[in-house]
Each structure stands twice: as C-alpha cells, then as structure tokens.
Design an enzyme around this catalytic site. Sequence first.
Site, mmCIF file in Angstrom:
data_model
loop_
_atom_site.group_PDB
_atom_site.id
_atom_site.type_symbol
_atom_site.label_atom_id
_atom_site.label_comp_id
_atom_site.label_asym_id
_atom_site.label_seq_id
_atom_site.Cartn_x
_atom_site.Cartn_y
_atom_site.Cartn_z
ATOM 1 C CG ASN A 1 84.158 -17.434 -94.403
ATOM 2 O OD1 ASN A 1 83.407 -18.212 -93.812
ATOM 3 N ND2 ASN A 1 84.463 -16.234 -93.940
ATOM 4 C CB CYS B 1 86.681 -15.212 -91.260
ATOM 5 S SG CYS B 1 85.470 -14.497 -90.145
ATOM 6 C CG HIS C 1 86.208 -10.451 -91.850
ATOM 7 N ND1 HIS C 1 85.920 -11.750 -92.227
ATOM 8 C CD2 HIS C 1 87.289 -10.062 -92.587
ATOM 9 C CE1 HIS C 1 86.773 -12.119 -93.168
ATOM 10 N NE2 HIS C 1 87.604 -11.120 -93.399
ATOM 11 C CG ASP D 1 90.361 -10.840 -95.567
ATOM 12 O OD1 ASP D 1 89.537 -11.627 -95.052
ATOM 13 O OD2 ASP D 1 90.103 -9.645 -95.804
#
Length: 1126
Positions: A259, A264, A511, A528
Amino acid sequence: MVVPRAPEVMFSWPLRVLNHSSDFCLQQPRQDQDEEMLVPHQDVVEGPQPMEEFMKFLNEFSYGDKSSSILGYFGDSRELSDYCILRKLDVHVVESAPTVENQLVPDASTTRFTWAIENFFKLNNRKYYSDEFSVGDYKWRVLVFPRGNNVHGLSMYLDVADSHMLPLGWSRYAQFSLAVVNQLDSKLSIRKESSHLFNARESDWGFTSFMPMGDLYDSSKGFVVNDKCIIEAEVAVRRIVDYWNYDSKKATGYVGLKNQGATCYMNSLLQTLYHIPYFRKAVYHMPTMENDTPSGSIPLALQSLFYKLQHSDNSVATKELTKSFGWDTYDSFMQHDVQELNRVLCEKLEDKMKGTSVEGAIQKLFEGHHMNYIECINVDYKSTRKESFYDLALDVKGCSDIYASFDKYVEVERLEGDNKYQSEEHGLQDAKKGMLFIDFPPVLQLQLKRFEYDFARETMVKINDRYEFPLQLDLDRDDGKYLSPEADRGVRNLYTLHSVLVHSGGGQGGHYYAYIRPTLQDQWYKFDDERVTKEDAKRALDEQYGGEEELPHTNPGLNTTPLRFTKHSNAYMLVYIRESDKEKIICDLNEEDISEHLKTRLKKEQEEKEYKKKEKAEAHMYTALKVARDIDLAEQVGRHVFFDLLDFDKINSFRVLKAMPINEVKDELFKEFGIPVQCQRFWLWSKRQNNTYRPSRPLTLEEQSTAIGSLKAATVSRFQNFEVRLYMEVHSGQGTHPIAPPVRAKEDILLFLKLYDPEKEELRFVGSLSVKASGISSDIVQRLNEIAGFPSDEDIELYEEVKYDPSIMCEPINTDESFQSNQVVRFRLLEKAEEDDFSMELSRRSTYDDVVEKVAHQLAVDDPSKIRLTPHNPMSHQPKPHYIKYRGLDYLSDMLRHHNQMCDILYYEILDIPLPELEALKTLRVAFHSATNNEVSLHFIRSPKSSTFFELIEDLKSKVELPRNDVEFRFFEVHFHRICKVYQPMERIDSVSDQNGPLRIEEVPEEEKNAGPHDLLIHVYHFYKDNHHLQYFEEPFLFLIRDGEALSDIKVRIQKRLQVPDEQFVKWKFAYVTLSRPEYLQDSDIVLSRFQKKKLVYGDWEHHLGLEHTATTEKAPFCQSEPSFS
C-alpha cells in the site's frame, strides 16, 4: 611518531598567495479502562495496547498493564533477591476452551491455578512470585505486590516464568483472569480478566490497582481470613497468527501488494484482475519493447506487476504502475473511484492491444450488451438502441439482494400523462420504456451502489443496508425475464462468484480488500494489501452483506434489549464468471506466455534486490571509507571548492570490512589506484576553527595495524557522520612514479599549495610540500616557483587563508618569519588556579600529544596520558568547567582559543590512571548518610559507566561501616535542597547528573521496613519565607508517616531524627506544601489525610511536608573521606 598538523600553502602570480592551514574535522558516511489501570509511579509504565488484529476478539476482555519498566527496579526480578517463592495449593486442568476464528489456531489449553498465601499480614517484601505452573507447554507464575506497586492497592500480574530462557523474538498470546477469592462468600470474589501478547519487552501483564487496600486488609470482608489470602489464576493459551512474521506465500501460495498510502482500493482491483488467468495471459501477450521502462509504459508495468505476483516470495510494490498512470505521490495518498479506475485501465489496455495478437481480448472478457427500448401502447411503434457495457451499477438502496437489483434494472417505466413519448410519426403517445439484456459477458463485473450524495448534508454517505448475493447467479431465471427477444437463448447465463471486493468505512473514506476464489474451488482467500490469508465462505459472503448485527448478552440474567450496531464492512463490487466459459477463463499459463526480455529484466531486478538485501544484512560488518589524494584536490580546487581543499561528497566511497587492518586496506587501494603499499602514507582529517578541513596528522604505526573499525570508533563520533575519511600522501620520483615517502620528524609540516592567476582569474591546486617548522617562507620560494613552473627568481607573494565567513580573509605572510608560530604558555595546577606553576614556549601547531608529552616531561611524570588539561576562560579568569578530553582538541591553538580570543593559560592535573581509562569510568561524588550515628561521609567512587546502583552499593560497602550486611539503601539526587530524582537499584549510574552535587545514598530506616499497608513515605523539606516566596535550605529527606498519626507524634519522631534542641524546635512550624503553597498544620491534624486527598499529576515533588525555621540548627557531623577510586 606524531607530527605537527598539515598547513595549506596558497600562492599566485603575479598576485600570489600562501595559505597556512589549521584544523580539520572528520564527517562520516503504547477489567475496564478506568483510573485503576493507570500507573502513576515513574518505575511502572503502562503497557501498549494489544495488536489491532485482535481487537474484535479482545473487546470481550478488559485491558491490563505491565508490572514495571524493563530496566526499572522491578523489571527483571531474576537479578534481585527482594522476593519470595510461596508454595501453591493446587492446580486444576480444565478442558480446552473453544477456538477463536481465523487468528487463533485450534490448539488451546486452559489451566486454573490456586495459590494460598499464608501469613499474609506478616509479608515484608515488596513483591512475591508464586510457584510455576504450566499451560499448553508454557510456564507461568503469578506476581503480587501485597502493598501495591507504587499505588495504594493490591497489584497483581501474570508473568512468563521462563522469559529469560526463551529465544530472541519469542511471543505467546494468553487470555487470563486473576482473582482474590472471598473466603466467606465465593460470589463476592473479585475477578478481573485481560488478554495480552506476551513478549520479551512485556513478559508480565495484569492490574496495578487490582483492589483497594482497605478492602483487602479488612478481615470482616473475607478476602484475608486467618491471615491467609487465596489467589486464583485461570490462563488460556492459544496459538495465534503472528502477522509480524506472517509469510503469505508459505501460508497460501499467494503474495499481496504494498500500500503506497491510500492505494488499497487499487490493490483489491489488481488482485481481482490478476486472478482472472485469461486477462493475465492477454496482458503478457501485449507487445512491449526491451528498452521500455515500466514507469513510462502501462502494459510493461502491468506485465512486470503480474510476473512478480506470480513468482515473488514477498509482497509486490505498485509504484511503477502508478507512475505509468502519470500519478505523483499525492495521487497515491488519495482514494480514487474504483469503477472509474477499472474502466480507465481497461480502456488503456484495449487501446494498446489494437493491431496485436490480443486485440479484442478485453471486449471478449468484459463486454456485454443491453437494449434500451421505447414501445408505444396505442400505435405500432417501437424504438430500440443497442449499447455495450463493461460493468453494471446495481442499486443497493431499496433492494434486498442482487436479483431485486436486476428486477429494478429492467423495470418498465410508463410514459403517460404529462410525460408522454413524442413520436416523430405519431406525435405524443402513451408508451413503455425499459431495458433488456442482449448478452452478458463471460466475466460479469457488478458495481454495487453503496455510495450516494446527500443533498441535505451536502456530503457523500455510505449505504450500509443488508444486501445479499448468491454464490451462483442465474440470469436466465423466470424464463429469461432479463433478456431481450434478440438474445441467444442457447447461451446458459449461469454464473459463479469469483471475487468480492469489500469497503470498510464510511462515506468519506475507509479501507478496501478483496475475497477471491482464484480457481473457483471452495477455498477463499482474503487479499488485504500485503497480507493474504485463507478464509471460509461465510466470511467472504454472509459477513459482507452489510446491515446490522446484534451483540450477545454479556450477562444472560439481565432482561434487556439486545444492542445492535451497523456493519460498516460490506461488499461494493462483485465479479462473476460464467459456468460455460469457466475452463476458458481459468486457463493455464506457462513460461512461454511471458516474453524473454521481461523475464530477463525481472530476473536482473531480483538479483539486484537480493544483493541489496544481503548488503543491508551485512551493513553492520562494514564501514564506508573515503580516501582523498592530491589528484582529487586538483580536480576540485577552483571548480567546486575555493577556500577549502575538497568536498568529500564528490569522493568515491569504498565498502570496507570493519575488521580489516589499515595495512590490508592499503593492499586493496593498491589494486584500485596502482600506488604501491610502501608509497602510501595515511593522514587523519580534522576540522579547523574556521570550519574548513585539513589533514591533521599521519596514522601511527599502532593505528596502521589496528582494524579500520577501531579507527572509525575513535574518530567518526567526533564529526557526526558514518564514514572514515583519510588523506593519502604520495611522493613521486623521476617521472610520475610513486616512491616511498620520506621519514617524518616531529617538526615537519605538510603545506598544501594553491596558485591564483589574477589575469585568468583562475585558482588551482598545484601540490603539497613538506617543510621544517623552524624554517622560514623565503627558504621555499625557489621550490614554489619550480612547482608553479615559474623562473626560479620569479617574485611571488605568499598569503594564508584565514577565514571565509562572513567574508573571505587572506593575510600576507612575512617571508622572513618561520612557519612555526610559537606561544609562551603559563601552566597552573588546577587546585591552585591563581598561581603560575611553570611556563613553556610551544608551537601553536603542537598537537595534543606534543603538549601533554612536554608537560609530563616538565613534571617528571612517566606516562603523558596521566596529564589532564583544562582550558582557561579569559572572561572570568577561571578554569573552564570542562576539561579537555583525551585527544579532544588537535592543536595548542585550539586549547588556547576562547571564541575569537586567544589566551596563554592552561591548567593541569596529574591523574592516578591514564585519561583514556578514566573517561571510560563514571566518577561519582557520593554523600553517604548513616542511620546509625547520623554522620555524613563523602566518597569519590569510580565505576564503569554501565554499572548499576546495585553494583555501586557493593563497592560502597567496602568503604563505610555498616551495622549488618543486609542493610537496604536508597539513592536520590538533591537539587536546590529538594529531592529531584530517586534512582532504582538496576538503573545505570551514567544517568546521574554531574551538576546537582553529590549523589545521596542512605540506609533505609528499620521503621520503613515494618510499614503498614496505609503508611506513606513522603518528602520533607526545610524552608523559610522571603517576600512571601519559599526558600529551601539544608538537607531534604524521606520520612514515613503512619496511618492515623497526628502531627504531634510526627514532630517527636522528626526531632529525634534531626537531633534538634528543644529551645530551637519549639519555634518550628509544620506545613503541608503543595506546589509551593503552604497550609500550616495543627498538632491534632492527621497528616496522612492531607497527602491522600491530593491526586498527583506530575509526581511526588508536587507536595511535601515543610519544616519552616531559620538556619540555626547544627548540621549532622560531616566526614569527608579521602578520594577512593575503584
């Protein structure tokens, strides 16, 4: 042999300058969260909160704190003897507790440990440890502070018993509860729960204020019965996913994306596209050139990214891709619209694919078509328009699931009344307006409309309504109600869910991450950012529907309305793959699909990355070395440098092993420069007073045989950089062949020569020259002409560069004066600072070693390193407060300079040990206060700077008379007659300030060792009033006041302690002083109540007991010992 510093000579023709140098400098290359959880005393530090990954789980428990700081008195009890091991009563093993989903691996063990502490009221030690007990192969123990860990209450912690035996980087996670059992009614037992990730830094965790002292010591309340206290600990140990050391590749076979700040959303989209093999294959087949750069080519950047995701073992950076988008750093920290990014990316790729073997690949994957129609009701007229789409935006608001959204998508709108349809042939007509699908694409991308603009609040808001989506989506349902008449009914529009992109947050940001089934099998993966984990279908589907969730009752006995909360994490984009196209879309890829130049490029990148990683891992073994030669000076002077000799930033750096001796470094430099080892002579650089740098002295024979790392430790720290800098002196014979440098004498000086040509306005470096300090400038004029290429009788003028700030100053040199500038120096014994002891004429360029050697010779001292010098302050006519450190100043001129003023006085001391050894020690002035005879003795103690106060006491025991061997001590500093710092035994002595007078060490009185649970140790200060201001004087002290004790009783004990006569003591006034405001006390006042009322914010110094009187009392006998060193 140490020689004088190397000056620099500068000359010009016809305006010629000779420059003398001076110095040089080396510059190198974080129960409930209430007040009971606070830790008010300085040696008790509140521990950091548990990891964010555990927050959902840990909300069931209260937080704890740690018993002490790592280096504090109670931080490592294994090194102390102030605790007892008490026998446990029994241990019960309970069945394993249920596992915690995802983070916690299903092997868990729970143990209940019971500890009966006998003779509880008679415990004298500050803290106690239980016996060890095991939980899941881990060893634990309970730590209690019966009188509180610097708080007025019982302190209790769970401790890792074998923390000192565990390997570096260990950690273990435990849920636990600690309890004090009520022996009269078990339902009234006090139990507190917490959970913690124990590690080397936080090996204990619990509750500093577990319960009030009054409740514990009140036997009628049942916590201590028959002088016995029963403590229970229940510990559940669970293995966790250590995300600090988690390896996504090993755990899942996939890697994540880094990131950049707020990328993201892009990472989740890229992972989704990457895991569509047909798309990845098409990207690989896009033609790119070998000379293309990823940051300038979207296809190459995407190829590179996909290749790294496929082959890398670690998370992959996306900077090259974002640069190819034309983004700057600011864009990387801004969240963009995912749907827009997806469309723009596909359009770019589609455009780049034109005219290639993969032309149309994007359309084949994502393009579908729908038909917009308007059909008149009363006349035979129908208008249609075919449109393509790459994704569909479905309504969430007002729709319960994905089918409801499609129903709404194809819903028929009636155009009638004022909204009739205007037909070109038939005029205004009632009509039906709608949309039907002609065909769906193999990969169906559905954007869920989770965001909308709220015009009332003028802001974007997020719709968190519950919205369900199936694992299999049938768009042929209800006899193909979504399809137009032109649709091919032979194509079965049955889709399988491939990806769920999730947004967690609100309308202004949040997020993004993705759940993906790369092969459409049962296993889901969560992508993630950098982390990839295995997940189940429930997590990927049901938990991403949104809506509300109901919290379970924490107390089932209470009949209350359940608490509901909105789930802010929910799906915002879905990717489905058509069943009939599954084999084609989830295709195989092999190395032939990747161009050779891409593999070569990325292989080279990986090799460079591995090399840098190795280099970084080995960095502690190496140092940077920069060696300057005359050729470097000639290249820079007149171009980059004018007043100084060179800019080290422009000198090549060598990476050298710290363990390599200087002599071996010479071998390496021979390979680099071709200069034979015997022809190399190295000089250290020094910083001069005018902020220029010059070679100061050649390396000694001893230094040349030592490792370069030792040389760095001795020199680099002075100049705040991380590289070793040397000057290589090289002499040339016939031609330009290097020859061995001549043997140097102490009086030899190295001059550096610059030539200025005023006609050309040019300055250049022309070389260096070694001369005798006793010689005069006129002796070298002929040699200077030869170096400059002038006739031997050419008239030249010589100048010395003096300074360049605020303006350049060059002073003419008298050719009849010697190079050596002498100075008569008056030396005084430091203890007799007003009297001259002897005088010597010395060269101002005499090195530190030269000066101390001559002083030692004058004083008949065998070892010059035992001479310590202190400079003179011509303003105060006193010695400066700090002595000159060993080789801390390079030349006599530096020792005599005070700002811009020169003086002629130096102070000396004759030490009993060499100065370098002394500087490695801490010399403490210690005032020892004996409780036996009330005497004070002063001692001078030397110990290594790394020593602790505990070790200092062992040394002091040999110098003072003690009543017994088990005497306890305390240490504190006094500043302006007030206690400013109390030290703990395991603190290092180098933390003691040298400015606050002697360190006070005193015996702990016996009365303090028998203190009750409510007694309090306070600060007591002497003071008098001066214009309403408190003026403190005499020696402060610590004093124990007892629970319920009146001032009249305290007075008796203080008078006895201070041995004050009655006729003087009767005049004393006693006051409770808080923040310099006295409240005078009466004899009947209960003093402890005053100290308990105030809640301290900054520390014990905020309030104290003040003794107001005049300074007429006799002081305690004072005995000063001779300085004793160890």
